[in-house]
Scaffold this motif. Structure first.
Motif, PDB file in Angstrom:
ATOM      1  N   PHE A  84     -31.342-114.316  29.176  1.00 53.98           N
ATOM      2  CA  PHE A  84     -32.569-114.491  29.964  1.00 53.98           C
ATOM      3  C   PHE A  84     -32.923-113.186  30.680  1.00 53.98           C
ATOM      4  N   TRP A  85     -31.933-112.573  31.273  1.00 53.69           N
ATOM      5  CA  TRP A  85     -32.159-111.326  32.013  1.00 53.69           C
ATOM      6  C   TRP A  85     -32.686-110.238  31.092  1.00 53.69           C
ATOM      7  N   PHE A  88     -36.340-111.191  30.058  1.00 57.40           N
ATOM      8  CA  PHE A  88     -37.350-110.991  31.099  1.00 57.40           C
ATOM      9  C   PHE A  88     -37.596-109.502  31.358  1.00 57.40           C
ATOM     10  N   GLN A  89     -36.548-108.677  31.200  1.00 55.28           N
ATOM     11  CA  GLN A  89     -36.736-107.234  31.324  1.00 55.28           C
ATOM     12  C   GLN A  89     -37.699-106.736  30.251  1.00 55.28           C
ATOM     13  N   LEU A  91     -39.958-108.583  28.647  1.00 58.01           N
ATOM     14  CA  LEU A  91     -41.281-109.175  28.856  1.00 58.01           C
ATOM     15  C   LEU A  91     -42.095-108.414  29.904  1.00 58.01           C
ATOM     16  N   ARG A  92     -41.422-107.701  30.758  1.00 54.49           N
ATOM     17  CA  ARG A  92     -42.107-106.943  31.810  1.00 54.49           C
ATOM     18  C   ARG A  92     -42.601-105.587  31.321  1.00 54.49           C
ATOM     19  N   ARG A 191     -42.394-107.293  24.269  1.00 55.26           N
ATOM     20  CA  ARG A 191     -42.650-108.660  24.706  1.00 55.26           C
ATOM     21  C   ARG A 191     -42.220-109.681  23.653  1.00 55.26           C
ATOM     22  N   GLY A 194     -38.633-109.848  23.925  1.00 48.48           N
ATOM     23  CA  GLY A 194     -38.298-110.625  25.115  1.00 48.48           C
ATOM     24  C   GLY A 194     -38.386-112.118  24.854  1.00 48.48           C
ATOM     25  N   VAL A 198     -35.263-114.658  25.145  1.00 47.93           N
ATOM     26  CA  VAL A 198     -35.336-115.837  26.007  1.00 47.93           C
ATOM     27  C   VAL A 198     -35.160-117.102  25.170  1.00 47.93           C
TER      28      VAL A 198
END
Length: 210
Positions: A84-85, A88-89, A91-92, A191, A194, A198
């Motif tokens: 997840f971490w 999300f990194q 995706l940002r 993304r 990501g 996820v």
């Protein structure tokens, strides 16, 4: 004497390592965004993570984990949280500045060798699916009467082969033409990666011990 067993181990491992998963996703992203050096160090980390699974398989700890719902779930949630971490990194990720050069394929500064290696090592080392894979490998494919030294030799080969495979992946995805193409849509690639990470984390979190 053990060539047949070794070739079976090598074939099973080849099929497993070639299947896309968290290791593949992070090495590809690292190679595209930060270059071959960072991707190769991450590949080395993934390969070294194999030794963790080999070590506890030889010690029989993998069997304990596979039979304990509490330990398996703890391991599973740690791994899912890490995915997840990472996801999300990714995706940002933001679009590259217009002035960013793609002539040499340098989209981002390379990580330190230690950092890239660590990410690869943790990604593989915290994969509970690898736990079950190596448990199966060392209990079903490998004869329990095979000397421990020979089994350890298999483990060294598996670590080396994994590192080599992902080093090739790093080389392929760090080529200038590939990176230049990804640079134009790099944030979208990040993304998508990501979302994949996820998704893998969700799938892992929802998995059950069988």
């Amino acid at each position: 004497m053990y060539w047949t067993e070794f070739l079976t181990v090598a074939l099973v491992h080849l099929l497993a390592v070639a299947s896309p998963g968290p290791d593949f996703a992070v090495v590809v992203r690292e190679s595209v965004t930060r270059g071959q050096r960072s991707g190769t160090w991450m590949a080395m980390g993934v390969g070294s993570g194999i030794l963790v699974h080999v070590g506890y398989s030889l010690l029989g700890i993998g069997l304990i984990v596979s039979q304990s719902i509490v330990l398996f779930n703890l391991f599973k949630w740690l791994a899912a949280g890490y995915l997840f971490w990472l996801g999300f990194q990714a995706l940002r990720a933001k679009p590259m500045p217009a002035a960013a050069s793609v002539v040499d394929g340098e989209a981002m500064e390379p990580r330190s060798a230690r950092r890239a290696f660590t990410v690869g090592f943790i990604t593989n080392g915290l994969n509970p699916k690898a736990t079950l894979f190596f448990l199966s490998l060392f209990t079903v494919v490998i004869d329990p009467h095979t000397p421990l030294a020979v089994q350890a030799g298999y483990g060294v080969y598996l670590a080396f082969a994994t590192a080599l495979w992902f080093s090739v992946v790093a080389w392929l995805f760090s080529r200038a033409r590939v990176r230049a193409g990804f640079a134009r849509m790099g944030h979208w690639f990040d993304r998508v990666t990501g979302v994949v990470l996820v998704g893998l984390g969700i799938r892992l979190a929802a998995s059950e011990l069988t």
